[in-house]
Design a protein around this motif. Structure first.
Motif, PDB file in Angstrom:
ATOM      1  N   ARG A  68       0.705  -0.644  -0.124  1.00 26.29           N
ATOM      2  CA  ARG A  68       0.218   0.045   0.095  1.00 26.29           C
ATOM      3  C   ARG A  68       0.998   1.611   0.009  1.00 26.29           C
ATOM      4  O   ARG A  68       0.384   2.778  -0.116  1.00 26.29           O
ATOM      5  CB  ARG A  68      -0.768  -0.360   1.185  1.00 26.29           C
ATOM      6  CG  ARG A  68      -1.728  -1.014   0.945  1.00 26.29           C
ATOM      7  CD  ARG A  68      -2.925  -1.309   2.378  1.00 26.29           C
ATOM      8  NE  ARG A  68      -3.779  -0.310   1.956  1.00 26.29           N
ATOM      9  CZ  ARG A  68      -4.756   0.270   2.758  1.00 26.29           C
ATOM     10  NH1 ARG A  68      -5.281  -0.453   3.768  1.00 26.29           N
ATOM     11  NH2 ARG A  68      -6.112   1.091   3.344  1.00 26.29           N
ATOM     12  N   LYS A  69       2.140   0.716   0.519  1.00 26.44           N
ATOM     13  CA  LYS A  69       3.368   2.576   0.156  1.00 26.44           C
ATOM     14  C   LYS A  69       2.548   2.836   1.122  1.00 26.44           C
ATOM     15  O   LYS A  69       3.236   3.942   0.640  1.00 26.44           O
ATOM     16  CB  LYS A  69       3.263   2.826  -1.840  1.00 26.44           C
ATOM     17  CG  LYS A  69       2.710   2.237  -2.780  1.00 26.44           C
ATOM     18  CD  LYS A  69       2.999   2.455  -4.040  1.00 26.44           C
ATOM     19  CE  LYS A  69       3.091   2.085  -5.267  1.00 26.44           C
ATOM     20  NZ  LYS A  69       3.577   2.783  -6.400  1.00 26.44           N
ATOM     21  N   PHE A  70       1.987   3.043   2.327  1.00 28.20           N
ATOM     22  CA  PHE A  70       2.537   4.026   3.386  1.00 28.20           C
ATOM     23  C   PHE A  70       3.559   3.886   4.318  1.00 28.20           C
ATOM     24  O   PHE A  70       3.845   4.679   4.769  1.00 28.20           O
ATOM     25  CB  PHE A  70       0.827   3.318   3.906  1.00 28.20           C
ATOM     26  CG  PHE A  70      -0.442   4.084   4.003  1.00 28.20           C
ATOM     27  CD1 PHE A  70      -0.407   4.771   2.737  1.00 28.20           C
ATOM     28  CD2 PHE A  70      -1.503   3.052   4.209  1.00 28.20           C
ATOM     29  CE1 PHE A  70      -1.791   5.443   2.005  1.00 28.20           C
ATOM     30  CE2 PHE A  70      -2.214   3.087   3.538  1.00 28.20           C
ATOM     31  CZ  PHE A  70      -2.351   3.870   2.377  1.00 28.20           C
ATOM     32  N   GLY A  71       4.370   2.928   3.611  1.00 25.61           N
ATOM     33  CA  GLY A  71       5.472   2.219   5.223  1.00 25.61           C
ATOM     34  C   GLY A  71       6.319   3.941   5.259  1.00 25.61           C
ATOM     35  O   GLY A  71       6.700   4.511   3.974  1.00 25.61           O
ATOM     36  N   ARG A  72       7.423   4.042   5.515  1.00 28.81           N
ATOM     37  CA  ARG A  72       8.744   5.162   5.732  1.00 28.81           C
ATOM     38  C   ARG A  72       9.944   4.863   6.402  1.00 28.81           C
ATOM     39  O   ARG A  72      10.366   4.101   7.137  1.00 28.81           O
ATOM     40  CB  ARG A  72       7.838   6.013   6.296  1.00 28.81           C
ATOM     41  CG  ARG A  72       6.911   7.312   6.193  1.00 28.81           C
ATOM     42  CD  ARG A  72       7.316   7.692   5.038  1.00 28.81           C
ATOM     43  NE  ARG A  72       5.540   7.956   4.610  1.00 28.81           N
ATOM     44  CZ  ARG A  72       4.831   8.002   3.230  1.00 28.81           C
ATOM     45  NH1 ARG A  72       4.771   6.686   2.955  1.00 28.81           N
ATOM     46  NH2 ARG A  72       3.849   8.549   3.040  1.00 28.81           N
ATOM     47  N   VAL A  73      10.728   4.922   5.740  1.00 28.46           N
ATOM     48  CA  VAL A  73      11.999   4.940   5.614  1.00 28.46           C
ATOM     49  C   VAL A  73      12.953   6.357   5.802  1.00 28.46           C
ATOM     50  O   VAL A  73      13.157   7.094   4.761  1.00 28.46           O
ATOM     51  CB  VAL A  73      12.458   4.039   4.575  1.00 28.46           C
ATOM     52  CG1 VAL A  73      14.623   4.029   5.593  1.00 28.46           C
ATOM     53  CG2 VAL A  73      12.299   2.873   4.362  1.00 28.46           C
ATOM     54  N   HIS A  74      13.345   6.417   7.484  1.00 28.84           N
ATOM     55  CA  HIS A  74      14.289   8.430   7.306  1.00 28.84           C
ATOM     56  C   HIS A  74      15.380   7.962   8.077  1.00 28.84           C
ATOM     57  O   HIS A  74      15.406   6.665   9.310  1.00 28.84           O
ATOM     58  CB  HIS A  74      13.525   8.542   8.409  1.00 28.84           C
ATOM     59  CG  HIS A  74      11.879   8.616   8.315  1.00 28.84           C
ATOM     60  ND1 HIS A  74      11.027   9.336   6.791  1.00 28.84           N
ATOM     61  CD2 HIS A  74      11.282   8.985   8.867  1.00 28.84           C
ATOM     62  CE1 HIS A  74      10.530   9.814   6.774  1.00 28.84           C
ATOM     63  NE2 HIS A  74      10.003   9.553   7.798  1.00 28.84           N
ATOM     64  N   LEU A  75      16.355   8.541   7.535  1.00 28.69           N
ATOM     65  CA  LEU A  75      17.929   8.381   7.988  1.00 28.69           C
ATOM     66  C   LEU A  75      18.063   9.647   9.024  1.00 28.69           C
ATOM     67  O   LEU A  75      17.940  10.613   8.589  1.00 28.69           O
ATOM     68  CB  LEU A  75      18.583   8.050   6.508  1.00 28.69           C
ATOM     69  CG  LEU A  75      19.932   7.926   7.913  1.00 28.69           C
ATOM     70  CD1 LEU A  75      20.828   7.038   7.747  1.00 28.69           C
ATOM     71  CD2 LEU A  75      20.547   8.621   6.326  1.00 28.69           C
ATOM     72  N   LEU A  76      18.446   9.535  10.306  1.00 33.35           N
ATOM     73  CA  LEU A  76      18.004   9.954  11.580  1.00 33.35           C
ATOM     74  C   LEU A  76      19.348  10.053  11.653  1.00 33.35           C
ATOM     75  O   LEU A  76      20.472   9.850  11.857  1.00 33.35           O
ATOM     76  CB  LEU A  76      17.321   9.836  12.970  1.00 33.35           C
ATOM     77  CG  LEU A  76      15.634   9.309  12.509  1.00 33.35           C
ATOM     78  CD1 LEU A  76      14.963   9.727  13.480  1.00 33.35           C
ATOM     79  CD2 LEU A  76      15.154  10.434  11.487  1.00 33.35           C
ATOM     80  N   ASP A  77      19.746  11.800  12.449  1.00 33.69           N
ATOM     81  CA  ASP A  77      21.456  11.990  13.031  1.00 33.69           C
ATOM     82  C   ASP A  77      20.463  11.843  14.865  1.00 33.69           C
ATOM     83  O   ASP A  77      19.073  11.319  15.016  1.00 33.69           O
ATOM     84  CB  ASP A  77      21.668  12.922  12.441  1.00 33.69           C
ATOM     85  CG  ASP A  77      20.991  14.505  12.421  1.00 33.69           C
ATOM     86  OD1 ASP A  77      19.658  14.212  13.333  1.00 33.69           O
ATOM     87  OD2 ASP A  77      21.026  15.480  11.995  1.00 33.69           O
ATOM     88  N   GLN A  78      21.693  12.542  15.334  1.00 34.23           N
ATOM     89  CA  GLN A  78      21.017  12.316  16.751  1.00 34.23           C
ATOM     90  C   GLN A  78      20.058  13.413  17.111  1.00 34.23           C
ATOM     91  O   GLN A  78      19.635  12.850  17.784  1.00 34.23           O
ATOM     92  CB  GLN A  78      23.097  12.578  17.874  1.00 34.23           C
ATOM     93  CG  GLN A  78      23.739  11.309  16.977  1.00 34.23           C
ATOM     94  CD  GLN A  78      24.309  11.447  18.385  1.00 34.23           C
ATOM     95  OE1 GLN A  78      25.098  12.354  18.512  1.00 34.23           O
ATOM     96  NE2 GLN A  78      26.047  10.553  18.000  1.00 34.23           N
TER      97      GLN A  78
END
Length: 276
Positions: free
Chosen positions: A112-122
């Motif tokens: 369903r294309k609702f997922g999320r991938v975030h690259l986070l700093d501290q």
């Protein structure tokens, strides 16, 4: 949507497969909206990063990378992660994949294309942490903490349990199950719960979540762990999705209602509503 038990199960199943591995690069991205930062920056930042830990915060899967970065992944409605051979990334609903240094890929299948991938700093990780309430299975989550979180709240207790700012990781399935176990009606205002109700609910939340983790979560639709295996907690539901079936405690037919815009299941006989 996968809740705390499902995300915890995914984290544990991925640990043996990913811990110590190095990300070679971004192998596939055909739905750019799922990714933060944009693909060119993301690809440059993750390449060569070593995966140092796999964990969870609320409903977010966290992959701790070297250099102070964290890969935060939310599965949302239909997403699941799998470590597989490169060809598996060609499946029609795989929208994101990372190449690993052992020749395999971490793939994100999300119909369903609702997922999320975030690259986070501290700083970003700290903001994610601050946006969520206490972890309900942590030692510091006591009946007193729960009471303070619910103090003076007039909203239905079911809605409050779904509020990630108050308590992290509980979703619709396990809110229903915990309220049944605690014998509390889902429309009861949170602030009206007496001390004995708080103690019962605190116990029920922890029991329900721990049992679901032991059974590798609930596989109702798309959920699978990092090996592609289904969970079995759905075989142990007491009220969730059991409208018209007998309550396991008193045999009264389970009823369905809508609370906080979510399907809610309740035994009208043994779940008591208190307050106004």
């Amino acid at each position: 949507m996968p809740e705390l038990p499902e995300v915890e199960t995914v984290a544990r199943s991925l640990e043996a497969q990913l811990l110590g591995r190095t990300i070679v690069g971004l192998a596939k991205l055909d739905w750019p909206r799922m990714l933060t930062p944009p693909a060119p920056d993301f690809a440059a930042l993750v390449a060569g990063r070593r995966i140092e830990a796999i964990g969870r915060r609320a409903k977010w899967l966290l992959l701790t990378l070297d250099g102070g970065w964290t890969l935060a992944i939310h599965l949302r409605m239909s997403g699941h992660l799998l470590v597989a051979e490169p060809a598996a990334a060609d499946a029609p609903h795989v929208h994101f994949a990372l190449d690993l240094d052992n020749g395999r890929r971490l793939i994100f299948d999300d119909q369903r294309k609702f997922g999320r991938v975030h690259l986070l700093d501290q700083q970003g990780l700290a903001m994610l942490d601050a946006a969520h309430g206490p972890e309900p299975l942590a030692d510091g989550f006591t009946p007193e903490v729960l009471a303070e979180r619910l103090r003076d709240r007039r909203a239905p207790i079911k809605a409050l349990l779904l509020d990630q700012r108050l308590i992290a990781g509980i979703g619709n399935i396990y809110a229903n199950e915990a309220l049944w176990l605690a014998r509390i009606h889902p429309l009861t205002p949170g602030g009206s719960l007496a001390a004995e109700h708080i103690t019962a609910l605190h116990h029920a939340i922890r029991v329900v979540l721990a049992e679901a983790i032991a059974n590798q979560g609930s596989s109702l639709r798309n959920y699978r762990d990092g090996y592609g295996r289904r969970g079995s907690q759905q075989e142990h539901f007491n009220v969730y999705d059991r409208e018209g079936e007998p309550c396991p405690r008193c045999q009264t037919p389970v009823e369905r209602m809508v609370v906080a815009q979510r399907s809610t299941y309740v035994c009208p006989q043994c779940q008591v509503r208190v307050g106004n």
